[in-house]
Design a protein around this motif. Sequence first.
Motif, PDB file in Angstrom:
ATOM      1  N   LEU A  16      77.373 -11.690 -13.619  1.00 31.17           N
ATOM      2  CA  LEU A  16      77.534 -10.622 -12.893  1.00 31.17           C
ATOM      3  C   LEU A  16      78.739  -9.728 -12.870  1.00 31.17           C
ATOM      4  O   LEU A  16      79.668 -10.252 -12.938  1.00 31.17           O
ATOM      5  N   ILE A  18      80.787  -6.145 -11.914  1.00 33.30           N
ATOM      6  CA  ILE A  18      80.684  -4.954 -11.225  1.00 33.30           C
ATOM      7  C   ILE A  18      81.749  -3.892 -11.548  1.00 33.30           C
ATOM      8  O   ILE A  18      82.985  -4.591 -11.534  1.00 33.30           O
ATOM      9  N   VAL A  21      84.302  -5.865 -14.017  1.00 34.45           N
ATOM     10  CA  VAL A  21      84.789  -6.851 -13.739  1.00 34.45           C
ATOM     11  C   VAL A  21      83.871  -8.009 -13.549  1.00 34.45           C
ATOM     12  O   VAL A  21      82.765  -7.786 -13.007  1.00 34.45           O
ATOM     13  N   ASP A  22      84.080  -9.315 -13.947  1.00 31.64           N
ATOM     14  CA  ASP A  22      83.410 -10.470 -14.030  1.00 31.64           C
ATOM     15  C   ASP A  22      83.252 -10.958 -12.695  1.00 31.64           C
ATOM     16  O   ASP A  22      84.292 -11.616 -12.196  1.00 31.64           O
ATOM     17  N   VAL A  23      82.310 -10.957 -11.899  1.00 35.30           N
ATOM     18  CA  VAL A  23      82.207 -11.252 -10.373  1.00 35.30           C
ATOM     19  C   VAL A  23      80.728 -12.461 -10.619  1.00 35.30           C
ATOM     20  O   VAL A  23      80.306 -12.280  -9.627  1.00 35.30           O
ATOM     21  N   SER A  24      80.806 -13.126 -11.521  1.00 36.42           N
ATOM     22  CA  SER A  24      79.479 -14.186 -11.724  1.00 36.42           C
ATOM     23  C   SER A  24      79.544 -14.984 -10.661  1.00 36.42           C
ATOM     24  O   SER A  24      80.424 -15.536 -10.090  1.00 36.42           O
ATOM     25  N   PHE A  25      78.261 -15.189 -10.180  1.00 37.13           N
ATOM     26  CA  PHE A  25      78.060 -16.379  -9.294  1.00 37.13           C
ATOM     27  C   PHE A  25      78.347 -17.734  -9.931  1.00 37.13           C
ATOM     28  O   PHE A  25      77.508 -17.991 -10.634  1.00 37.13           O
ATOM     29  N   THR A  26      79.389 -18.576  -9.605  1.00 33.71           N
ATOM     30  CA  THR A  26      79.765 -19.656 -10.389  1.00 33.71           C
ATOM     31  C   THR A  26      79.326 -21.040  -9.834  1.00 33.71           C
ATOM     32  O   THR A  26      78.679 -20.766  -8.576  1.00 33.71           O
TER      33      THR A  26
END
Lengths: 244, 164
Positions: A16, A18, A21-26
């Motif tokens: 993910l 936004i 900026v990397d705001v991945s669900f980890t």
Amino acid sequence: MTNPIEQFQIKPIIDLHIGGVDVSFTNSSLMMAIVVTVTTLFLTLSMRPRAVVPGRWQSMAEVFYEFIANMLRDNVGSEGRKYFPFIFTLFMFVLLGNLFGLIPGAFTFTSHLIVTFAMAAVIFVGVTVIGFLRHGLHFLSFFFPKGAPMAMGVLLVPIELLSYVFRPISLSVRLFANMTAGHIILTILGGFVVSLGALYVVPGVVPLAFLSAVALLELGIAMLQAYVFTVLACIYLHDAIHMH
Amino acid sequence: MPQFDPSTFASQVFWLVIFFAALYFLMAKLALPKIGAVLDERQRKIDDNLDKAAQLKAEAEAAVAAYEKALAESRAHAAAVVKEMAERLARQAEERTQELAARVAGQIQAGEQRIAAAKSAALAGMREVALDVAGAVVHRLAGGPADVAAVEAAVAAALKEQGQ
């Protein structure tokens, strides 16, 4: 032998981004989601009977509630009542984060400094804002111990200021370091059990005994550190409200 | 260490904020008010029951006091009745004794009068008998009729001598 650092690796589950900026669900986010879900289900389902004489589950939920309510009352007093939901959330979040992290294969989000620091920073900023809102600029006198000679202020104010600013750092590092160290020790001991046990059964028993003892200790540390984190938040809140 | 890899910081803080805020609202709006309500309800019920117990205790104590008062009153009443009864009986006994004594005294007096009358009657009869007897004796001894006047004088003298 597994790398004891590997367990702290953040692994994205859903990518993910936004605004670049990397705001991945980890895996960290997943554990947080599990903690939130379990806490909510536990506290709502257990209270469903609404019994005057509680059953086992309801008793447990009430024990958590009263434990935090008493902690807040003892450390902050009746003015702390309106911060109860926050303190309670903080305790449950850290406690279950620590405890679920001990499940083999699970991720411990409290072993990451950025997570503990973010929580400590929120507490620090929130407490400071509460202090200034309640006492105005008078809150600055918090950094000058009452009754000390004026001349000592030159020395005392920087010390007090420094110790105040270091609060979020000590608060976050304490939790992060305890969790990280504990998990590294558990992994290393686990590696010993496997490598020595593969060699011959008997030598593997010794590190296994150690591992069991340390696992028990880590269980205690998981609860103790959640308690310490919450109690310190209460004490900081007390300082902001009562100024010593 | 992965802890010091800044590339993951944004994601961690982002999800921390989301989940912590979510948990906060779930606790503040859903879970905690429910638990608080149950605990308050229990406290209220306990207080209610304690109040009720205190009230019942007060009532019980009042009942005991009333009972003891009634008991004391009945005792006093009973004692008064007994005393009055005893006095009345004593007075009646006294009256009856006096009445009896008076009647007995009257009877004794009447008896004495009767005795006196009988005695005087007997004494009066005795003179006649004495006259007859004396006359008969004289007649037998002397062999002729006795001088009535002399006999009468002798009898009167004899009676006088007897103190009658």
